[in-house]
Scaffold this active site. Structure first.
Site, PDB file in Angstrom:
ATOM      1  N   THR A  84       0.672  -1.533   0.196  1.00 34.53           N
ATOM      2  CA  THR A  84       0.493   0.184   0.104  1.00 34.53           C
ATOM      3  C   THR A  84       0.695   1.412   0.211  1.00 34.53           C
ATOM      4  O   THR A  84       1.707   1.482   0.128  1.00 34.53           O
ATOM      5  CB  THR A  84      -0.926  -0.090   1.308  1.00 34.53           C
ATOM      6  OG1 THR A  84      -0.225   0.114   3.042  1.00 34.53           O
ATOM      7  CG2 THR A  84      -1.907  -1.020   1.743  1.00 34.53           C
ATOM      8  N   GLY A  85       0.551   1.846  -0.618  1.00 28.24           N
ATOM      9  CA  GLY A  85       0.950   3.822  -1.014  1.00 28.24           C
ATOM     10  C   GLY A  85       2.466   3.335  -1.183  1.00 28.24           C
ATOM     11  O   GLY A  85       3.567   3.713  -0.689  1.00 28.24           O
ATOM     12  N   SER A  86       2.311   3.294  -2.070  1.00 30.54           N
ATOM     13  CA  SER A  86       3.744   2.415  -3.228  1.00 30.54           C
ATOM     14  C   SER A  86       4.361   3.007  -4.583  1.00 30.54           C
ATOM     15  O   SER A  86       5.243   2.278  -4.879  1.00 30.54           O
ATOM     16  CB  SER A  86       3.761   0.849  -3.445  1.00 30.54           C
ATOM     17  OG  SER A  86       2.570   0.462  -3.332  1.00 30.54           O
ATOM     18  N   GLY A 101       8.791   6.312  -2.999  1.00 32.39           N
ATOM     19  CA  GLY A 101       9.455   6.453  -1.184  1.00 32.39           C
ATOM     20  C   GLY A 101       9.893   4.844  -1.398  1.00 32.39           C
ATOM     21  O   GLY A 101      10.178   3.605  -1.735  1.00 32.39           O
ATOM     22  N   ILE A 102       9.314   4.867  -0.271  1.00 34.49           N
ATOM     23  CA  ILE A 102       9.631   3.541   0.553  1.00 34.49           C
ATOM     24  C   ILE A 102       8.754   2.548  -0.014  1.00 34.49           C
ATOM     25  O   ILE A 102       9.158   1.481   0.064  1.00 34.49           O
ATOM     26  CB  ILE A 102       9.426   3.600   2.424  1.00 34.49           C
ATOM     27  CG1 ILE A 102      10.720   4.692   3.273  1.00 34.49           C
ATOM     28  CG2 ILE A 102       9.165   1.838   2.574  1.00 34.49           C
ATOM     29  CD1 ILE A 102      10.331   4.516   4.732  1.00 34.49           C
ATOM     30  N   GLY A 103       7.779   3.233   0.000  1.00 34.71           N
ATOM     31  CA  GLY A 103       6.845   1.822  -0.507  1.00 34.71           C
ATOM     32  C   GLY A 103       6.630   1.659  -2.379  1.00 34.71           C
ATOM     33  O   GLY A 103       6.880   0.019  -2.558  1.00 34.71           O
ATOM     34  N   SER A 136       7.200   2.666  12.412  1.00 39.84           N
ATOM     35  CA  SER A 136       8.286   4.233  12.611  1.00 39.84           C
ATOM     36  C   SER A 136       9.140   3.952  13.711  1.00 39.84           C
ATOM     37  O   SER A 136       9.047   3.648  14.949  1.00 39.84           O
ATOM     38  CB  SER A 136       7.821   5.236  12.490  1.00 39.84           C
ATOM     39  OG  SER A 136       8.162   6.639  12.277  1.00 39.84           O
ATOM     40  N   TYR A 196       1.142  11.599  14.785  1.00 36.92           N
ATOM     41  CA  TYR A 196       1.550  10.640  13.460  1.00 36.92           C
ATOM     42  C   TYR A 196       2.630   9.937  14.981  1.00 36.92           C
ATOM     43  O   TYR A 196       2.228   8.217  14.277  1.00 36.92           O
ATOM     44  CB  TYR A 196       2.282  11.616  13.052  1.00 36.92           C
ATOM     45  CG  TYR A 196       4.148  10.473  12.227  1.00 36.92           C
ATOM     46  CD1 TYR A 196       3.406   9.943  11.152  1.00 36.92           C
ATOM     47  CD2 TYR A 196       5.526  10.383  12.715  1.00 36.92           C
ATOM     48  CE1 TYR A 196       4.604   8.353  10.902  1.00 36.92           C
ATOM     49  CE2 TYR A 196       5.611   9.028  12.103  1.00 36.92           C
ATOM     50  CZ  TYR A 196       5.304   8.552  11.066  1.00 36.92           C
ATOM     51  OH  TYR A 196       6.287   7.310  10.231  1.00 36.92           O
TER      52      TYR A 196
END
Length: 264
Positions: free
Chosen positions: A13-15, A18-20, A141, A154
């Site tokens: 998800t959210g890819s 960045g990291i995704g 995180s 967050y």
């Protein structure tokens, strides 16, 4: 080590960046078919094109959906109804004075950072359990453990994610499905560059701005630099592989030594 994921299907998800995106590339490089997720269909196609250039033999499936909503989760399930590996990477972050964060903003952070992963886990974990194999991962995180004063909403949402991961690991106990959290440290992404410049002089060149940020706002990092997305992805690919079959219910750190603890 043989991290062969051939024949497996993953959703990250959210890819789209960045990291995704780094995780999607890593899983595809190990042989998995990878669902790449983003909200905007046009931008998502561009991201998938870049991933195909990076991993020419990789198989990528665009999954255009806003996973911060129930409707978006439904669309994702229609696009990719059955997965072996679920990587809940989607998240939002940003600096805000603690006493000025509204109820609506608190809700938005929990909706995206916590409930998005809960919804997809509810949908996919039963099928994984029935098959006797599966991997569920939550990208948490260092802020889950060391709550940053400049973005407590967050940090608290990521703390909740650690509890979610441990709880679902208990639900999957003995089934062959592992559920883990990855505690990512300060990482060099486009979004983090924007965040850094919220806290340091925008006129500084990036290399200097990064050093100032780490020195003034993340001084406990033993790495003393931002982590690259591929370094996060390396751990995720391992935890997604058959070699990590005995690791479950854990919060595994790839934080550059940021969390001052001798325990994982």
């Amino acid at each position: 080590m043989n991290l062969d994921l051939g024949g497996r299907t993953a959703l990250v998800t959210g890819s789209s960046q960045g990291i995704g995106a780094a995780i999607a590339a890593g899983l595809a490089g190990a042989g998995a078919t990878v669902g790449v997720n983003g909200r905007d269909a046009g931008r998502l196609e561009e991201s998938v094109g870049k991933l195909r250039d990076e991993v020419p033999d990789g198989v990528f499936v665009p999954v255009a959906a806003d996973l911060g909503t129930e409707e978006g989760a439904g669309r994702a399930l229609e696009a990719l109804p059955d997965v072996d590996i679920l990587v809940n990477n989607l998240g939002v972050f940003g600096a805000a004075p603690a006493l000025e964060i509204s109820d609506d903003e608190w809700r938005r952070y929990f909706e995206i950072n916590v409930l998005a992963g809960v919804r997809l886990t509810r949908a996919h974990l039963p099928r994984m359990r029935d098959r006797g194999w599966g991997r569920v991962l939550y990208i948490a995180s260092d802020s889950a453990v060391v709550i940053p004063a400049e973005m407590i909403h967050y940090g608290v949402s990521k703390t909740a994610l650690l509890g979610v991961g441990r709880g679902f690991a208990k639900e999957a106990a003995g089934s062959g499905v592992t559920v883990n959290c990855v505690i990512a440290g300060p990482t060099h992404t486009e979004g983090v560059e924007d965040f850094v410049y919220q806290l340091v002089d925008r006129d500084l060149p990036w290399d200097e701005a990064q050093r100032v940020f780490m020195r003034e706002h993340r001084p406990q990092s033993l790495l003393q630099r931002l982590i690259e997305p591929e370094e996060i992805a390396n751990l995720v690919v391992y935890l997604s592989s058959p070699l990590a079959s005995a690791t479950t219910g854990a919060a595994v750190r790839v934080d550059g030594g940021y969390v001052d603890s001798i325990l994982p």
